[in-house]
Write a protein that holds these residues in place. Sequence first.
Motif, PDB file in Angstrom:
ATOM      1  N   ASP A   1      -0.629  -1.096  -3.778  1.00  0.00           N
ATOM      2  CA  ASP A   1       0.652  -1.344  -4.429  1.00  0.00           C
ATOM      3  C   ASP A   1       0.329  -1.350  -6.167  1.00  0.00           C
ATOM      4  OD1 ASP A   1       2.218  -0.869  -2.519  1.00  0.00           O
ATOM      5  OD2 ASP A   1       2.440  -2.933  -1.855  1.00  0.00           O
ATOM      6  N   ASP A   2      -0.785  -1.850  -6.520  1.00  0.00           N
ATOM      7  CA  ASP A   2      -1.112  -2.449  -7.980  1.00  0.00           C
ATOM      8  C   ASP A   2      -1.733  -1.110  -8.658  1.00  0.00           C
ATOM      9  OD1 ASP A   2      -3.576  -2.112  -6.862  1.00  0.00           O
ATOM     10  OD2 ASP A   2      -4.066  -4.065  -7.573  1.00  0.00           O
ATOM     11  N   GLY A   3      -1.637   0.045  -7.903  1.00  0.00           N
ATOM     12  CA  GLY A   3      -2.310   1.293  -8.776  1.00  0.00           C
ATOM     13  C   GLY A   3      -3.747   1.464  -8.397  1.00  0.00           C
ATOM     14  N   THR A   4      -4.424   0.359  -7.909  1.00  0.00           N
ATOM     15  CA  THR A   4      -5.906   0.592  -7.779  1.00  0.00           C
ATOM     16  C   THR A   4      -6.065   1.238  -6.588  1.00  0.00           C
ATOM     17  OG1 THR A   4      -5.911  -1.590  -6.847  1.00  0.00           O
ATOM     18  CG2 THR A   4      -6.130  -1.413  -9.073  1.00  0.00           C
ATOM     19  N   SER A   5      -7.498   1.797  -6.192  1.00  0.00           N
ATOM     20  CA  SER A   5      -7.598   2.567  -4.933  1.00  0.00           C
ATOM     21  C   SER A   5      -9.015   2.210  -4.349  1.00  0.00           C
ATOM     22  CB  SER A   5      -7.480   4.106  -4.983  1.00  0.00           C
ATOM     23  OG  SER A   5      -8.444   4.468  -6.039  1.00  0.00           O
ATOM     24  N   THR A   6      -9.404   2.197  -3.315  1.00  0.00           N
ATOM     25  CA  THR A   6     -10.800   1.772  -2.731  1.00  0.00           C
ATOM     26  C   THR A   6     -10.844   2.886  -1.900  1.00  0.00           C
ATOM     27  OG1 THR A   6      -9.835  -0.527  -2.808  1.00  0.00           O
ATOM     28  CG2 THR A   6     -12.034   0.201  -1.394  1.00  0.00           C
ATOM     29  N   GLU A   7     -12.395   3.313  -1.779  1.00  0.00           N
ATOM     30  CA  GLU A   7     -13.103   4.106  -0.922  1.00  0.00           C
ATOM     31  C   GLU A   7     -13.597   3.789   0.204  1.00  0.00           C
ATOM     32  OE1 GLU A   7     -12.938   7.925  -1.429  1.00  0.00           O
ATOM     33  OE2 GLU A   7     -11.741   7.771  -3.372  1.00  0.00           O
TER      34      GLU A   7
ATOM     35  N   MET B   1       0.871  -1.027   0.063  1.00  0.00           N
ATOM     36  CA  MET B   1      -0.092  -0.072   0.059  1.00  0.00           C
ATOM     37  C   MET B   1       0.973   1.339  -0.046  1.00  0.00           C
ATOM     38  SD  MET B   1      -2.733   1.201   2.754  1.00  0.00           S
ATOM     39  CE  MET B   1      -3.986  -0.167   2.270  1.00  0.00           C
ATOM     40  N   THR B   2       0.444   2.312  -0.611  1.00  0.00           N
ATOM     41  CA  THR B   2       1.272   3.565  -0.910  1.00  0.00           C
ATOM     42  C   THR B   2       0.798   4.831  -0.097  1.00  0.00           C
ATOM     43  OG1 THR B   2       0.085   4.154  -3.030  1.00  0.00           O
ATOM     44  CG2 THR B   2       2.050   2.890  -3.194  1.00  0.00           C
ATOM     45  N   ASP B   3      -0.579   4.977   0.070  1.00  0.00           N
ATOM     46  CA  ASP B   3      -0.901   6.014   1.121  1.00  0.00           C
ATOM     47  C   ASP B   3      -2.592   5.870   1.363  1.00  0.00           C
ATOM     48  OD1 ASP B   3      -2.576   7.325  -1.177  1.00  0.00           O
ATOM     49  OD2 ASP B   3      -0.837   7.561  -2.255  1.00  0.00           O
ATOM     50  N   ALA B   4      -2.657   6.721   2.225  1.00  0.00           N
ATOM     51  CA  ALA B   4      -4.194   6.780   2.881  1.00  0.00           C
ATOM     52  C   ALA B   4      -4.543   8.480   2.718  1.00  0.00           C
ATOM     53  CB  ALA B   4      -4.252   6.254   4.194  1.00  0.00           C
ATOM     54  N   THR B   5      -5.593   8.521   2.172  1.00  0.00           N
ATOM     55  CA  THR B   5      -6.015  10.024   2.134  1.00  0.00           C
ATOM     56  C   THR B   5      -7.483  10.255   2.746  1.00  0.00           C
ATOM     57  OG1 THR B   5      -5.011  10.400  -0.134  1.00  0.00           O
ATOM     58  CG2 THR B   5      -6.531  12.149   0.486  1.00  0.00           C
ATOM     59  N   LEU B   6      -7.639  11.234   3.690  1.00  0.00           N
ATOM     60  CA  LEU B   6      -8.806  11.533   4.010  1.00  0.00           C
ATOM     61  C   LEU B   6      -9.757  12.504   3.317  1.00  0.00           C
ATOM     62  CD1 LEU B   6     -10.487  11.526   6.789  1.00  0.00           C
ATOM     63  CD2 LEU B   6      -9.337  13.473   7.516  1.00  0.00           C
ATOM     64  N   ARG B   7     -10.730  12.025   2.697  1.00  0.00           N
ATOM     65  CA  ARG B   7     -11.511  12.964   1.640  1.00  0.00           C
ATOM     66  C   ARG B   7     -12.830  13.276   2.536  1.00  0.00           C
ATOM     67  NH1 ARG B   7     -12.726   9.892  -3.578  1.00  0.00           N
ATOM     68  NH2 ARG B   7     -13.272  12.139  -3.994  1.00  0.00           N
TER      69      ARG B   7
ATOM     70  N   ASP C   1      -5.902  -3.957  10.294  1.00  0.00           N
ATOM     71  CA  ASP C   1      -4.923  -4.408   9.258  1.00  0.00           C
ATOM     72  C   ASP C   1      -5.185  -4.149   7.764  1.00  0.00           C
ATOM     73  OD1 ASP C   1      -2.858  -6.898   8.920  1.00  0.00           O
ATOM     74  OD2 ASP C   1      -4.339  -7.226   7.887  1.00  0.00           O
ATOM     75  N   THR C   2      -4.230  -3.631   7.175  1.00  0.00           N
ATOM     76  CA  THR C   2      -4.652  -3.211   5.671  1.00  0.00           C
ATOM     77  C   THR C   2      -4.945  -4.518   4.750  1.00  0.00           C
ATOM     78  OG1 THR C   2      -2.015  -3.260   5.086  1.00  0.00           O
ATOM     79  CG2 THR C   2      -3.193  -1.172   5.747  1.00  0.00           C
ATOM     80  N   GLY C   3      -4.473  -5.785   5.087  1.00  0.00           N
ATOM     81  CA  GLY C   3      -4.780  -6.901   4.469  1.00  0.00           C
ATOM     82  C   GLY C   3      -6.175  -7.307   4.585  1.00  0.00           C
ATOM     83  N   TRP C   4      -6.452  -7.015   5.865  1.00  0.00           N
ATOM     84  CA  TRP C   4      -7.895  -7.283   6.233  1.00  0.00           C
ATOM     85  C   TRP C   4      -8.959  -6.265   5.366  1.00  0.00           C
ATOM     86  CZ3 TRP C   4     -12.146  -4.567   7.915  1.00  0.00           C
ATOM     87  CH2 TRP C   4     -13.378  -5.181   8.416  1.00  0.00           C
ATOM     88  N   LEU C   5      -8.611  -4.926   5.331  1.00  0.00           N
ATOM     89  CA  LEU C   5      -9.119  -3.797   4.380  1.00  0.00           C
ATOM     90  C   LEU C   5      -9.232  -4.364   3.082  1.00  0.00           C
ATOM     91  CD1 LEU C   5      -7.922  -0.588   6.341  1.00  0.00           C
ATOM     92  CD2 LEU C   5     -10.468  -1.285   6.283  1.00  0.00           C
ATOM     93  N   ARG C   6      -8.301  -4.698   2.563  1.00  0.00           N
ATOM     94  CA  ARG C   6      -8.366  -5.033   1.272  1.00  0.00           C
ATOM     95  C   ARG C   6      -9.144  -6.441   0.853  1.00  0.00           C
ATOM     96  NH1 ARG C   6      -6.034  -4.075  -3.637  1.00  0.00           N
ATOM     97  NH2 ARG C   6      -5.316  -5.634  -5.058  1.00  0.00           N
ATOM     98  N   ALA C   7      -8.978  -7.389   1.945  1.00  0.00           N
ATOM     99  CA  ALA C   7     -10.111  -8.573   1.604  1.00  0.00           C
ATOM    100  C   ALA C   7     -11.301  -8.012   1.431  1.00  0.00           C
ATOM    101  CB  ALA C   7      -9.541  -9.593   2.472  1.00  0.00           C
ATOM    102  N   ASN C   8     -11.726  -7.241   2.394  1.00  0.00           N
ATOM    103  CA  ASN C   8     -13.214  -6.849   2.775  1.00  0.00           C
ATOM    104  C   ASN C   8     -13.647  -5.379   2.255  1.00  0.00           C
ATOM    105  OD1 ASN C   8     -13.992  -9.011   4.884  1.00  0.00           O
ATOM    106  ND2 ASN C   8     -12.063  -8.515   5.651  1.00  0.00           N
ATOM    107  N   ARG C   9     -12.900  -5.065   1.115  1.00  0.00           N
ATOM    108  CA  ARG C   9     -13.553  -3.515   0.659  1.00  0.00           C
ATOM    109  C   ARG C   9     -14.445  -3.631   0.044  1.00  0.00           C
ATOM    110  NH1 ARG C   9      -9.799  -6.548  -2.378  1.00  0.00           N
ATOM    111  NH2 ARG C   9      -9.953  -6.532  -4.616  1.00  0.00           N
TER     112      ARG C   9
END
Length: 374
Positions: A18-24, A1-7, A82-90
């Motif tokens: 890391d693969d360039g995709t993003s999730t809100e 993961m590269t960054d987290a942004t508060l929107r 855990d960021t792995g958990w976030l990715r699995a449950n996005r």
Amino acid sequence: MTDATLRAEARTVALRWDDGTSTEFPFIWLRDNCPSGFHPDTGERAFDLLSVPEDASPAAVRLGAGVLEIDWAGEAHTSRFDTGWLRANRPGRPADDPADTPYVPWRADMGAAGIPRVAADAVLRSDAALAAWLRQTRRTGLSIVEGLADSPEAGQEVARRIGFLRETNFGRTFQVKSKPNPNNLAYTADALPLHTDLPNQELPPGFQFLHCLANEAAGGGSVFADGVAIAEDLRAADPDAFALLSTVSIPFRFHDDDCDIRRRQTVIRLDETGAVSEVCYNAHIAGIFDMAPEVLGPYYRAYRRFMAATRDPRYPVELKLSAGEMVVFDNRRVLHGRAAFDPSTGYRHLLGCYVDRGEFESRMRILARAGHGG
């Protein structure tokens, strides 16, 4: 993961992978799923959603080594994900489910030889063999277990490897044989047209197990057809008929001296994606159609078309079970029936039971957790 942004305007935290995709991730979703809100022993949600405002917002977010931290405004609380958990449950992507094995539709050209088979000894002794058999049975909705002991309990032993037996008004098990004063056509020597069992129940039974103890009479072949294939072919050939059968419910009823069980079902059931997930079809216990007069005509046309398909030679597969074999099938997908038989020519006796879909799928997940996945 590269960054987290508060929107703040979108009320989300954006994570770029890391693969360039993003999730809100919406604020309220993050607050609701804080890991501290789940019981440490049971895993159940213990957090009270109404204990925080609907507009709960982060005061700050921090991304560390595999961990996203969120400080919540107005609360002395920090969530750590855990960021792995976030990715699995996005959000927008259902969680992976080992039991979500896609259906493989089949028709008559599969033939009896194409029905998956497994040795009883293998599924009783090996979790790996059990897991592989469950996946295959869920794909096709139909399989045969071979080499069962000459005992009424042998088929139940296999069924209980999956889960507890479903009890119905016919009992925890049922004897399929010709007998005096039957309360069901299965207990006669007559032919049984293709059908699914007990659509009159609030939840029709899931997987059915029919253990052949004897099959010496002339006739009595078992017949099966894939309701998914029939329904999907109907959708392609006659969308109006498919729409009626999948949206208009009809009454089903079974009654005898001891019970009167009724339920409305649609003949075809769809999942959230619109795919056919179940079929509830049993012309013998269908009740009196009670829809509005202007619907009756179109509905009968659709219903007759489905009924005709169950008799179309493109769909059924027939075989004669031998003693020591057990056919296992998804009763809410695969239609089953039998040819008439002559009881004067020999004895025919099958012993049946049910295990619900939920139990079947639970066992698949537990086995996958133990390393016996697909």
